[in-house]
Write a protein that holds these residues in place. Structure first.
Motif, mmCIF file in Angstrom:
data_model
loop_
_atom_site.group_PDB
_atom_site.id
_atom_site.type_symbol
_atom_site.label_atom_id
_atom_site.label_comp_id
_atom_site.label_asym_id
_atom_site.label_seq_id
_atom_site.Cartn_x
_atom_site.Cartn_y
_atom_site.Cartn_z
ATOM 1 N N PRO A 50 0.839 -1.203 0.000
ATOM 2 C CA PRO A 50 0.000 0.000 0.000
ATOM 3 C C PRO A 50 0.871 1.248 0.000
ATOM 4 O O PRO A 50 1.822 1.367 0.773
ATOM 5 N N ALA A 51 0.571 2.184 -0.890
ATOM 6 C CA ALA A 51 1.395 3.386 -1.024
ATOM 7 C C ALA A 51 0.555 4.519 -1.567
ATOM 8 O O ALA A 51 -0.503 4.313 -2.172
ATOM 9 N N GLY A 52 1.058 5.723 -1.363
ATOM 10 C CA GLY A 52 0.370 6.894 -1.851
ATOM 11 C C GLY A 52 -0.744 7.340 -0.920
ATOM 12 O O GLY A 52 -1.114 6.643 0.021
ATOM 13 N N ARG A 53 -1.297 8.503 -1.213
ATOM 14 C CA ARG A 53 -2.394 9.023 -0.407
ATOM 15 C C ARG A 53 -3.683 8.301 -0.772
ATOM 16 O O ARG A 53 -3.949 8.043 -1.957
ATOM 17 N N PRO A 54 -4.509 7.943 0.220
ATOM 18 C CA PRO A 54 -5.805 7.335 -0.099
ATOM 19 C C PRO A 54 -6.619 8.253 -1.015
ATOM 20 O O PRO A 54 -6.627 9.476 -0.847
ATOM 21 N N CYS A 55 -7.271 7.660 -1.983
ATOM 22 C CA CYS A 55 -8.042 8.441 -2.948
ATOM 23 C C CYS A 55 -9.472 7.910 -3.005
ATOM 24 O O CYS A 55 -9.818 6.901 -2.393
ATOM 25 N N LYS A 56 -10.278 8.589 -3.787
ATOM 26 C CA LYS A 56 -11.659 8.177 -3.982
ATOM 27 C C LYS A 56 -11.701 6.928 -4.857
ATOM 28 O O LYS A 56 -11.028 6.849 -5.888
ATOM 29 N N VAL A 260 1.379 0.193 -11.676
ATOM 30 C CA VAL A 260 1.773 -0.243 -10.337
ATOM 31 C C VAL A 260 1.308 0.759 -9.292
ATOM 32 O O VAL A 260 0.795 0.389 -8.227
ATOM 33 N N GLU A 261 1.447 2.050 -9.595
ATOM 34 C CA GLU A 261 0.980 3.092 -8.673
ATOM 35 C C GLU A 261 -0.520 2.981 -8.438
ATOM 36 O O GLU A 261 -1.004 3.166 -7.307
ATOM 37 N N LEU A 262 -1.266 2.675 -9.485
ATOM 38 C CA LEU A 262 -2.710 2.564 -9.337
ATOM 39 C C LEU A 262 -3.087 1.444 -8.371
ATOM 40 O O LEU A 262 -3.945 1.626 -7.490
ATOM 41 N N VAL A 263 -2.450 0.283 -8.526
ATOM 42 C CA VAL A 263 -2.782 -0.846 -7.663
ATOM 43 C C VAL A 263 -2.350 -0.571 -6.227
ATOM 44 O O VAL A 263 -3.080 -0.872 -5.269
ATOM 45 N N GLU A 264 -1.183 0.021 -6.038
ATOM 46 C CA GLU A 264 -0.728 0.320 -4.680
ATOM 47 C C GLU A 264 -1.600 1.394 -4.023
ATOM 48 O O GLU A 264 -1.865 1.333 -2.812
ATOM 49 N N THR A 265 -2.073 2.363 -4.807
ATOM 50 C CA THR A 265 -2.991 3.363 -4.267
ATOM 51 C C THR A 265 -4.337 2.725 -3.924
ATOM 52 O O THR A 265 -4.963 3.058 -2.913
ATOM 53 N N LEU A 266 -4.778 1.787 -4.766
ATOM 54 C CA LEU A 266 -6.007 1.049 -4.465
ATOM 55 C C LEU A 266 -5.883 0.302 -3.145
ATOM 56 O O LEU A 266 -6.803 0.321 -2.314
ATOM 57 N N MET A 267 -4.738 -0.340 -2.919
ATOM 58 C CA MET A 267 -4.517 -1.082 -1.678
ATOM 59 C C MET A 267 -4.537 -0.158 -0.462
ATOM 60 O O MET A 267 -4.926 -0.581 0.641
ATOM 61 N N ALA A 268 -4.132 1.092 -0.645
ATOM 62 C CA ALA A 268 -4.138 2.050 0.457
ATOM 63 C C ALA A 268 -5.500 2.709 0.641
ATOM 64 O O ALA A 268 -5.729 3.361 1.668
ATOM 65 N N SER A 269 -6.403 2.543 -0.333
ATOM 66 C CA SER A 269 -7.669 3.275 -0.320
ATOM 67 C C SER A 269 -8.890 2.406 -0.090
ATOM 68 O O SER A 269 -9.957 2.911 0.271
ATOM 69 N N ASP A 270 -8.770 1.099 -0.319
ATOM 70 C CA ASP A 270 -9.926 0.209 -0.234
ATOM 71 C C ASP A 270 -9.547 -1.051 0.527
ATOM 72 O O ASP A 270 -8.370 -1.451 0.542
ATOM 73 N N TYR A 274 -9.954 -11.240 0.240
ATOM 74 C CA TYR A 274 -9.299 -12.291 -0.551
ATOM 75 C C TYR A 274 -8.692 -11.732 -1.829
ATOM 76 O O TYR A 274 -8.704 -12.363 -2.881
ATOM 77 N N GLY A 275 -8.177 -10.503 -1.743
ATOM 78 C CA GLY A 275 -7.526 -9.888 -2.893
ATOM 79 C C GLY A 275 -8.452 -9.170 -3.846
ATOM 80 O O GLY A 275 -8.006 -8.683 -4.890
ATOM 81 N N TYR A 276 -9.738 -9.061 -3.492
ATOM 82 C CA TYR A 276 -10.735 -8.419 -4.362
ATOM 83 C C TYR A 276 -11.267 -7.180 -3.659
ATOM 84 O O TYR A 276 -11.572 -7.227 -2.469
ATOM 85 N N PRO A 277 -11.400 -6.047 -4.350
ATOM 86 C CA PRO A 277 -11.817 -4.802 -3.691
ATOM 87 C C PRO A 277 -13.207 -4.911 -3.063
ATOM 88 O O PRO A 277 -14.149 -5.404 -3.703
ATOM 89 N N GLU A 278 -13.328 -4.412 -1.841
ATOM 90 C CA GLU A 278 -14.611 -4.471 -1.140
ATOM 91 C C GLU A 278 -15.672 -3.642 -1.862
ATOM 92 O O GLU A 278 -16.842 -4.028 -1.909
ATOM 93 N N THR A 279 -15.298 -2.496 -2.417
ATOM 94 C CA THR A 279 -16.282 -1.669 -3.109
ATOM 95 C C THR A 279 -16.877 -2.402 -4.308
ATOM 96 O O THR A 279 -18.076 -2.277 -4.589
ATOM 97 N N LEU A 280 -16.074 -3.189 -5.011
ATOM 98 C CA LEU A 280 -16.576 -3.938 -6.152
ATOM 99 C C LEU A 280 -17.485 -5.075 -5.697
ATOM 100 O O LEU A 280 -18.453 -5.428 -6.377
ATOM 101 N N ILE A 281 -17.183 -5.658 -4.544
ATOM 102 C CA ILE A 281 -18.066 -6.678 -3.964
ATOM 103 C C ILE A 281 -19.419 -6.066 -3.617
ATOM 104 O O ILE A 281 -20.479 -6.635 -3.912
ATOM 105 N N LEU A 282 -19.406 -4.873 -3.004
ATOM 106 C CA LEU A 282 -20.653 -4.205 -2.652
ATOM 107 C C LEU A 282 -21.457 -3.844 -3.908
ATOM 108 O O LEU A 282 -22.689 -3.989 -3.939
#
Length: 325
Positions: A50-56, A260-270, A274-282
């Protein structure tokens, strides 16, 4: 309003149905590549953290289901959900459910209405056998485009891939979504729960499962797809959780960010389940039709048509039930 207008014109069938059969089943359309193979330049895992500032984070998903059928046509429902997350705050917007009757008389009106919203000049019509899939795909692109408009330097998450070319994912429609996500945010990431892509005969998602997550693997050298098919982004296999599943992810990043930046920012934001974004599950959960939805919508159809919806006879159950059980 445009979506409601497109479907409301074909919701009530012309003339009463003599008999309505229910054969309920959710239609899934993940990938439509039929026989692709992958050319590799290298297979080096890229470690992630996880890296970068959390984003929307804005995630969207759609679902379609057949509710009834008669000699005059079939009745379908569509629904989409958009989930927005910023830190601990999560909110949701649901589009639909939209009901429509699919028949040879309504097909052209629905397809042309959806293409008009998407500003697609092509008036090609699909066959009636695959029309429901095409309608669902065009509906999904409308939802994705509207979601991309509100990224505000965030990341758009979609289900499936960024493959363009099939009738339900026209190149122009997918390009609009990708370009808007790049313009308004950091880009778009598509998560595919399954993939037909193979590498040297092996399933793409089975590679490098022995490595220590989180990591992702980039596939370069190009994909050989069906003629007129394109993937509007870079293709990776991402294993973001030590528990269970790798996913194929397609990433189209803006000029100021790399995948790579996008995925690391996603990890810091969501949150990742099991490796799948919670927002996409919702988004999936709120878009999917449950049993209560089906009963309610079928009751609505009965009131509209003054007919009874009955369960379609199951030939297999009738023939083999005594033996199978």
């Amino acid at each position: 309003e445009e979506l409601l207008k497109a479907f409301s014109q074909t919701t009530r069938p012309n003339g009463g149905f003599k008999l309505l059969y229910s054969e309920v089943g959710v239609e899934e359309a993940d990938e439509l590549e039929l026989d692709p193979s992958l050319c590799l330049d290298f297979l080096d895992p890229i470690p992630l953290k996880p890296a970068g500032r959390p984003c929307k984070i804005v995630a969207c998903d759609t679902s379609t289901i057949k509710l009834a059928e008669s000699s005059s046509g079939s009745v379908w429902a569509l629904r989409g959900a958009v989930i927005r997350r910023m830190g601990r705050e999560i909110n949701m917007q649901v589009y639909g459910p939209f009901l429509y009757t699919l028949s040879s008389n309504t097909l052209a009106k629905i397809i042309r209405s959806l293409k008009s919203i998407l500003e697609i000049p092509d008036n090609t019509l699909p066959s009636i056998d695959v029309a429901h899939r095409v309608i669902a795909g065009l509906f999904e692109k409308i939802i994705q485009y509207e979601a991309a408009k509100e990224l505000e330097e965030g990341i758009l998450l979609v289900d499936g891939s960024l493959t363009a070319g099939p009738l339900d994912s026209p190149l122009y429609a997918v390009s609009r979504v990708v370009n808007m996500a790049r313009k308004r945010g950091m880009g778009v990431i598509a998560f595919a729960k399954s993939s037909k892509l193979r590498i040297l005969g092996y399933k793409m998602l089975s590679f490098l499962n022995d490595r220590n997550p989180p990591y992702m693997v980039r596939f370069s050298g190009g994909l050989r797809l069906r003629q007129n098919y394109q993937i509007l982004g870079d293709v990776f296999v991402a294993h973001l959780s030590k528990s269970f599943f790798p996913f194929r992810i397609d990433i189209a990043s803006s000029d100021t960010h790399n995948p790579v930046e996008l995925v690391e920012t996603l990890m810091a934001s969501d949150s990742l389940i099991y490796g799948y974004p919670e927002t996409l599950i919702l988004a999936h959960q709120y878009a999917t039709f449950n049993k209560i939805d089906v009963i309610s919508l079928q009751s609505c159809i009965e009131l509209m048509t003054n007919n009874k919806v009955i369960q379609f006879p199951d030939i297999r159950q009738s023939l083999f039930s005594p033996l199978d059980k």
